[in-house]
Design a protein around this motif. Structure first.
Motif, PDB file in Angstrom:
ATOM      1  N   ASN A 141       0.674  -1.400  -0.324  1.00 48.34           N
ATOM      2  CA  ASN A 141      -0.100  -0.133   0.155  1.00 48.34           C
ATOM      3  C   ASN A 141       0.667   1.497  -0.133  1.00 48.34           C
ATOM      4  OD1 ASN A 141      -0.029   1.706   2.855  1.00 48.34           O
ATOM      5  ND2 ASN A 141       0.263  -0.896   3.218  1.00 48.34           N
ATOM      6  N   MET A 142       0.350   2.480  -0.205  1.00 46.41           N
ATOM      7  CA  MET A 142       0.483   3.891  -0.101  1.00 46.41           C
ATOM      8  C   MET A 142       0.308   4.660   0.826  1.00 46.41           C
ATOM      9  SD  MET A 142       1.094   4.075  -4.162  1.00 46.41           S
ATOM     10  CE  MET A 142       1.673   5.600  -4.616  1.00 46.41           C
ATOM     11  N   GLY A 143      -0.515   4.141   1.847  1.00 47.97           N
ATOM     12  CA  GLY A 143      -0.853   4.599   2.480  1.00 47.97           C
ATOM     13  C   GLY A 143      -0.154   5.543   3.719  1.00 47.97           C
ATOM     14  N   ALA A 144       0.144   6.795   3.838  1.00 49.36           N
ATOM     15  CA  ALA A 144       0.975   7.145   5.450  1.00 49.36           C
ATOM     16  C   ALA A 144       0.845   7.107   6.459  1.00 49.36           C
ATOM     17  CB  ALA A 144       0.563   9.006   5.132  1.00 49.36           C
ATOM     18  N   SER A 145      -0.807   6.854   6.168  1.00 51.09           N
ATOM     19  CA  SER A 145      -0.663   6.681   8.659  1.00 51.09           C
ATOM     20  C   SER A 145       0.230   5.810   8.980  1.00 51.09           C
ATOM     21  CB  SER A 145      -2.340   6.169   8.834  1.00 51.09           C
ATOM     22  OG  SER A 145      -2.363   6.157  10.206  1.00 51.09           O
ATOM     23  N   PRO A 146       0.771   6.262  10.341  1.00 48.28           N
ATOM     24  CA  PRO A 146       1.399   5.555  10.940  1.00 48.28           C
ATOM     25  C   PRO A 146       0.786   4.363  11.727  1.00 48.28           C
ATOM     26  CG  PRO A 146       2.273   7.643  11.521  1.00 48.28           C
ATOM     27  CD  PRO A 146       0.404   7.701  10.777  1.00 48.28           C
ATOM     28  N   ASP A 147      -0.364   4.702  11.780  1.00 53.84           N
ATOM     29  CA  ASP A 147      -1.360   3.020  12.222  1.00 53.84           C
ATOM     30  C   ASP A 147      -1.324   2.210  11.137  1.00 53.84           C
ATOM     31  OD1 ASP A 147      -2.155   5.159  14.043  1.00 53.84           O
ATOM     32  OD2 ASP A 147      -4.596   5.306  13.566  1.00 53.84           O
ATOM     33  N   LEU A 148      -0.503   1.736  10.121  1.00 51.24           N
ATOM     34  CA  LEU A 148      -0.654   1.126   8.935  1.00 51.24           C
ATOM     35  C   LEU A 148       0.347  -0.204   9.261  1.00 51.24           C
ATOM     36  CD1 LEU A 148      -1.322   2.404   6.220  1.00 51.24           C
ATOM     37  CD2 LEU A 148      -3.099   0.864   7.177  1.00 51.24           C
ATOM     38  N   SER A 149       1.258   0.669  10.494  1.00 52.64           N
ATOM     39  CA  SER A 149       2.522   0.157  11.267  1.00 52.64           C
ATOM     40  C   SER A 149       1.618  -1.170  12.529  1.00 52.64           C
ATOM     41  CB  SER A 149       3.308   1.228  12.026  1.00 52.64           C
ATOM     42  OG  SER A 149       3.672   1.107  10.321  1.00 52.64           O
ATOM     43  N   LYS A 150       0.667  -0.554  12.621  1.00 50.29           N
ATOM     44  CA  LYS A 150       0.522  -1.024  13.686  1.00 50.29           C
ATOM     45  C   LYS A 150      -0.808  -2.142  13.996  1.00 50.29           C
ATOM     46  CE  LYS A 150       1.158   2.795  16.114  1.00 50.29           C
ATOM     47  NZ  LYS A 150       0.396   4.257  16.524  1.00 50.29           N
ATOM     48  N   THR A 151      -1.047  -2.598  12.407  1.00 51.31           N
ATOM     49  CA  THR A 151      -2.634  -3.503  12.325  1.00 51.31           C
ATOM     50  C   THR A 151      -2.145  -5.465  12.440  1.00 51.31           C
ATOM     51  OG1 THR A 151      -1.502  -4.332  10.019  1.00 51.31           O
ATOM     52  CG2 THR A 151      -3.230  -2.125  10.383  1.00 51.31           C
ATOM     53  N   GLY A 152      -0.109  -5.684  12.201  1.00 44.92           N
ATOM     54  CA  GLY A 152      -0.446  -6.605  12.470  1.00 44.92           C
ATOM     55  C   GLY A 152      -0.101  -8.348  12.313  1.00 44.92           C
ATOM     56  N   ASN A 153      -0.667  -7.438  11.069  1.00 44.47           N
ATOM     57  CA  ASN A 153      -0.859  -7.618   9.884  1.00 44.47           C
ATOM     58  C   ASN A 153       0.904  -7.955   8.923  1.00 44.47           C
ATOM     59  OD1 ASN A 153      -2.000  -8.706   7.240  1.00 44.47           O
ATOM     60  ND2 ASN A 153      -3.226  -7.524   6.039  1.00 44.47           N
ATOM     61  N   LYS A 154       0.950  -9.327   8.789  1.00 42.20           N
ATOM     62  CA  LYS A 154       2.030 -10.162   8.470  1.00 42.20           C
ATOM     63  C   LYS A 154       2.486 -10.205   6.360  1.00 42.20           C
ATOM     64  CE  LYS A 154       2.331 -15.003   8.685  1.00 42.20           C
ATOM     65  NZ  LYS A 154       2.760 -15.905   9.356  1.00 42.20           N
ATOM     66  N   TYR A 155       0.747 -10.067   6.298  1.00 42.22           N
ATOM     67  CA  TYR A 155       0.570  -9.862   4.264  1.00 42.22           C
ATOM     68  C   TYR A 155       0.768  -8.394   3.966  1.00 42.22           C
ATOM     69  CZ  TYR A 155       0.325 -14.897   4.655  1.00 42.22           C
ATOM     70  OH  TYR A 155       0.359 -15.980   4.962  1.00 42.22           O
ATOM     71  N   LEU A 156       0.983  -7.377   4.927  1.00 39.68           N
ATOM     72  CA  LEU A 156       0.613  -6.057   4.915  1.00 39.68           C
ATOM     73  C   LEU A 156       2.043  -5.520   4.847  1.00 39.68           C
ATOM     74  CD1 LEU A 156      -1.633  -3.634   3.902  1.00 39.68           C
ATOM     75  CD2 LEU A 156      -1.548  -2.805   6.535  1.00 39.68           C
TER      76      LEU A 156
END
Length: 389
Positions: A141-156
């Motif tokens: 993805n190309m999202g900038a939000s720091p929250d995308l680092s906290k999903t725990g989704n190892k495929y992201l």
């Protein structure tokens, strides 16, 4: 349509099943991305693009599509991956979480995509990865939000730098080089805008910088006079505007009309498009932002990308280059994984690829680990004013 009478349970159940079937069978517009449109099922590998193709963010989606199509065309012309051609499935997420979930679910359930590129916006990406993660589908993805680092989704995986990298770099530059002390914040009222402001507020603590006001707007807004009037009365040293270039161009035009003469800057490269200059004109001159890419870089990778873009009559935009890199590393991971989701994920997690946007490596959260450069609009062009460290 309003129903005046209740349907019998059996008929209602049949109606629902039929409706779901019809929705599932409806085709999202797709392109072969340079592959043969007559290829039989099993001879192609489907790749999904989740991006805003309509609405105020459509230009970003088109730039991404251009980049992915260029990459797929190159890969297919060289034999594809593991003897199979790549085919692009495009889903319009309209920059909204609900649409993102719908198109990603369709790509996985109906189209059998092996990987997804997108979204561009943070909120739709956060929603969509809840679907792609459990399905074990690689999602770049190309999202900038720091929250995308906290999903725990190892495929992201994120192919751009995070706000936690961009924000400290640009705040440090503004404090040390531009000597700003008082900053007014003006940002879009989304996950992206809010989290970027929060990161800036945290970074400011160690730099002796103060945010004198916090103003918000909604994506798609056209009038910013109320926010700009308040900012003008506070006489800040600079205005940090967090948003996309279509709104930022309007904001700076209206600021100029209101007599607000102050340095504008942004924390990331959402500004990095010729459209900012086309829409904003002289009003966006001197705008400063952090970036992970320099389209004027004298590298072999950039020269090849520009050559391919020119041959296909595609504008060589920053988002196009980023999406191109995303497609190239996704293809490499799928090729090495030979169709196995876990092996492909492991390949991507350990990838070391030299792309247009520089070296591509991911940390334990699936984030890029490069450092940004600082850029500025100067005489209708984007110029590096501080190299990456």
């Amino acid at each position: 349509m309003r129903l005046s009478k209740k349907l019998p349970i059996k008929k209602l159940s049949l109606f629902i099943i039929l409706a779901v079937f019809l929705v599932g069978c409806s085709a999202t517009k797709s392109t072969s991305g340079g592959g043969s449109s007559s290829s039989k099922e099993g001879e192609t590998i489907n790749i999904g693009l989740q991006a805003p193709m309509t609405g105020d963010n459509a230009q970003y989606g088109q730039d991404m599509r251009n980049g992915v199509e260029l990459a797929i065309k190159k890969i297919n012309s060289e034999g594809g991956i593991n003897g199979k051609q790549l085919k692009l499935i495009v889903g319009d997420d309209k920059a909204t979480p609900s649409e993102a979930v719908a198109v990603v679910n369709k790509m996985i359930m109906n189209d059998g995509v092996k990987g997804i590129i997108g979204g561009y916006n943070s909120s739709p990406t956060l929603a969509a990865q809840d679907v792609s993660g459990p399905a074990k589908v690689l999602h770049l993805n190309m999202g900038a939000s720091p929250d995308l680092s906290k999903t725990g989704n190892k495929y992201l995986f994120r192919v751009i730098l995070t706000g936690s990298v961009y924000v400290p770099a640009v705040l440090k530059y503004m404090a040390e080089e531009k000597k700003v002390k008082k900053i007014a914040a003006l940002f879009e009222n989304t996950d992206y805008g809010i989290t970027m402001y929060d990161a800036a507020k945290e970074s400011a603590k160690n730099l002796g910088v103060e945010f004198v006001t916090t103003e918000k707007y909604n994506p798609g807004d056209k009038n910013f006079s109320a926010q700009l009037s308040k900012i003008k009365t506070l006489n800040p040293d600079a205005v940090m505007v967090v948003g996309l270039y279509n709104e930022v161009a309007l904001i700076e035009q209206q600021a100029k009309q209101a007599g607000l003469k102050v340095q504008f800057f942004s924390p990331d490269d959402s500004m990095y498009s010729q459209q900012l200059i086309t829409l904003g004109g002289a009003a966006v001159e001197n705008h400063i932002f952090a970036s992970m890419i320099d389209l004027n870089a004298d590298t072999e990778e950039m020269k090849e990308f520009k050559k391919i873009a020119e041959e296909n009559k595609i504008p060589a935009q920053a988002n196009t280059a980023i999406a191109y890199d995303a497609a190239m590393v996704l293809a490499k991971a799928l090729e090495e994984g030979k169709g196995d989701p876990e092996k492909s994920r492991e390949s991507l997690a350990n990838i070391d690829y030299k792309g247009i946007t520089g070296p591509i490596r991911f940390d334990e959260n699936g984030d890029r680990s490069n450092s940004p450069m600082i850029m500025q609009v100067q005489k209708g062009d984007f110029v590096v004013i501080k190299e990456s460290e």
